[in-house]
Design an enzyme around this catalytic site. Structure first.
Site, PDB file in Angstrom:
ATOM      1  N   LEU A 153       2.314   0.548   3.475  1.00  0.00           N
ATOM      2  CA  LEU A 153       3.464  -0.121   2.943  1.00  0.00           C
ATOM      3  C   LEU A 153       3.275  -1.761   2.622  1.00  0.00           C
ATOM      4  CD1 LEU A 153       5.194   1.278   6.408  1.00  0.00           C
ATOM      5  CD2 LEU A 153       5.053   2.411   4.234  1.00  0.00           C
ATOM      6  N   HIS A 254      -1.107 -11.329 -10.799  1.00  0.00           N
ATOM      7  CA  HIS A 254      -0.169 -12.411 -10.805  1.00  0.00           C
ATOM      8  C   HIS A 254      -0.652 -13.632 -10.184  1.00  0.00           C
ATOM      9  CE1 HIS A 254       2.919  -9.876 -12.337  1.00  0.00           C
ATOM     10  NE2 HIS A 254       2.695  -8.991 -11.187  1.00  0.00           N
ATOM     11  N   ALA A 255      -1.200 -14.665 -11.260  1.00  0.00           N
ATOM     12  CA  ALA A 255      -1.746 -15.960 -10.414  1.00  0.00           C
ATOM     13  C   ALA A 255      -0.944 -16.410  -9.429  1.00  0.00           C
ATOM     14  CB  ALA A 255      -2.367 -16.666 -11.504  1.00  0.00           C
ATOM     15  N   CYS A 263      -2.171  -7.908   6.149  1.00  0.00           N
ATOM     16  CA  CYS A 263      -3.045  -7.020   5.795  1.00  0.00           C
ATOM     17  C   CYS A 263      -4.296  -7.558   5.242  1.00  0.00           C
ATOM     18  CB  CYS A 263      -2.321  -5.841   5.117  1.00  0.00           C
ATOM     19  SG  CYS A 263      -1.190  -4.729   6.010  1.00  0.00           S
TER      20      CYS A 263
END
Length: 434
Positions: A153, A254-255, A263
């Site tokens: 999730l 995505h920088a 997590c």
């Protein structure tokens, strides 16, 4: 089917509410009486879009209930999920399995019918073996099997992920348990969600392997962004060029200021500890963890550099504190290291986040929390976008420039077009765009 969900935190509550929405009879169990009382009153312990309505609807429909009494909660349940926390253990970084083991002992002592015991918590490989041993030593006379069913999730999109999953991984070699788990997930057959049955140990490893790989993608594009800044490339073009390759894919390219959350930090560390214990060094994952840790402080230095030669005594506004948008989760958020780096440099820090400020306050006692983005930016010598909440994607730049002391915008999420911002009179810096 009756399902018992032991643990009513992020994973347990979302999973339990979604199972109830499928039509199962679900009891969420938690040791914390205050949390259970709040849930019974309709108050969510976490922020997750759509969760409050989902819980309310299923409580009203009689399919979802809450209790602190494990014995009554698991009575009659065909599947008993263990969804308690497995934080990094202090001192060595191993996953702390004390809560999982405690639940296994209590379930074994109170099991009054055949049931599949399912580890939903993220646990190191071999945990299911230990849970099974504990249950057998409890002396229960009823049939049981232990299965692994890791969750995948994403915070901020958890309900959609649960109801429309990429895959469902179930680790068990027991045919009876497979039948029970097929019944648990039968409502998803209509969506043709692929169910992957594996051995229990393989299922336990899948979650760690997936998170370590995603963390690697994030860290790789962040290092490419650093190179782009030195040689004049545009990391967004690099990411798009890579992502159009079906073998790579565009997600997690995505920088930004580094990964955080519940997590990736703890799971990569736990995976390293498992590998170390088994004499299998994971050099790539080791590098990912080190690079990500150093990047967060580096982002603080990037903001400090935007203040000019003498940062001490100046003021910076941080927009966004949570590790990602659409959550109130502050665990290992990059904003914590950034704010600390600013404070160490003698910079005053103000901040605004749509959902995370209450949890951020004890972690950032030196930061002044504000009621809006513009209030945070008042008299600031620089404004830094740290989390890409939708509320920060279309700021009134004229108003921002008016309330700030200096027109300096540091965009750590590449939300804005550099030319448009500079046209408004801002000194603008971003990630990996020259």
């Amino acid at each position: 089917m009756k399902i018992a969900m032991v643990g009513s935190g992020y994973v347990g509550l979302v999973s339990g509410a979604c199972f109830a929405d499928f039509g199962h009879d679900v009891v969420c169990i938690d040791k914390d009486p205050a949390k259970i009382d709040r849930l019974k009153a309709g108050q969510m312990p976490i922020y997750e879009p759509g969760l409050e309505d989902l819980v309310e609807r299923n409580v009203r429909g009689g399919r979802l209930s809450f209790t602190t009494d494990l014995a009554s909660g698991i009575a009659g349940a065909g599947a008993i999920f263990i969804a308690v926390g497995t934080p990094s253990r202090r001192g060595d970084g191993h996953a702390d399995l004390s809560f999982v083991h405690a639940v296994a002992r209590e379930v074994g002592a109170n099991l009054a019918q055949p049931a599949v015991i399912v580890t939903k918590s993220t646990v190191p490989v071999g945990t299911g073996d230990e849970v099974e041993r504990i249950l057998r030593e409890s002396g229960t006379e009823h049939r049981f099997a232990v299965a692994s069913n890791p969750e995948f999730l994403r915070e901020g999109a958890a309900i959609g992920d649960f109801k429309r999953p990429d895959r469902i991984v179930i680790g068990t070699d027991d045919e009876w348990a497979r039948g029970i788990m097929n019944e648990v997930y039968r409502p998803l057959f209509l969506n043709k969600a692929p169910i992957l049955f594996t051995s229990r140990r393989s299922a336990e490893l899948v979650k760690y392997a997936a998170n370590a790989f995603l963390a690697t993608k994030i860290t790789f594009i962040n290092e490419m962004a650093d190179l782009c800044e030195k040689v004049g490339g545009n990391v967004q073009d690099i990411a798009r060029g890579m992502g159009l390759d079906n073998r790579i894919g565009a997600k997690f390219l995505h920088a930004g200021p580094g990964y955080g959350g519940s997590c990736f930090p703890k799971d990569t560390l736990a995976l390293l500890k498992t590998a170390e214990d088994n004499g299998v060094p994971l050099r790539l994952v080791e590098s990912v963890v080190k690079v990500n840790d150093s990047r967060k402080r580096a982002m603080g230095r990037k903001v400090i550099d935007a203040l000019g030669s003498e940062p001490r005594g100046k003021r910076v506004a941080l927009l966004g504190l949570t590790f990602k948008p659409n959550t109130d989760d502050m665990r290992d958020a990059p904003s914590i290291a950034i704010a600390q780096a600013l404070d160490d440099a003698g910079v005053e820090v103000t901040a605004y986040d749509p959902e995370g400020m209450e949890l951020a306050k004890p972690l950032m006692q030196h930061v002044e929390m504000s009621e809006s983005a513009y209030e945070a930016a008042r008299n600031a010598d620089a404004v830094a976008i740290v989390t890409e909440w939708d509320a920060f994607r279309a700021l009134d730049l004229d108003r921002l420039k008016e309330v700030a002391r200096a027109p300096v915008l540091v965009d750590l999420r590449n939300v804005y077009d550099p030319e448009e911002v500079r046209a408004k009179g801002f000194r603008y810096s971003s990630i990996g765009r020259g």
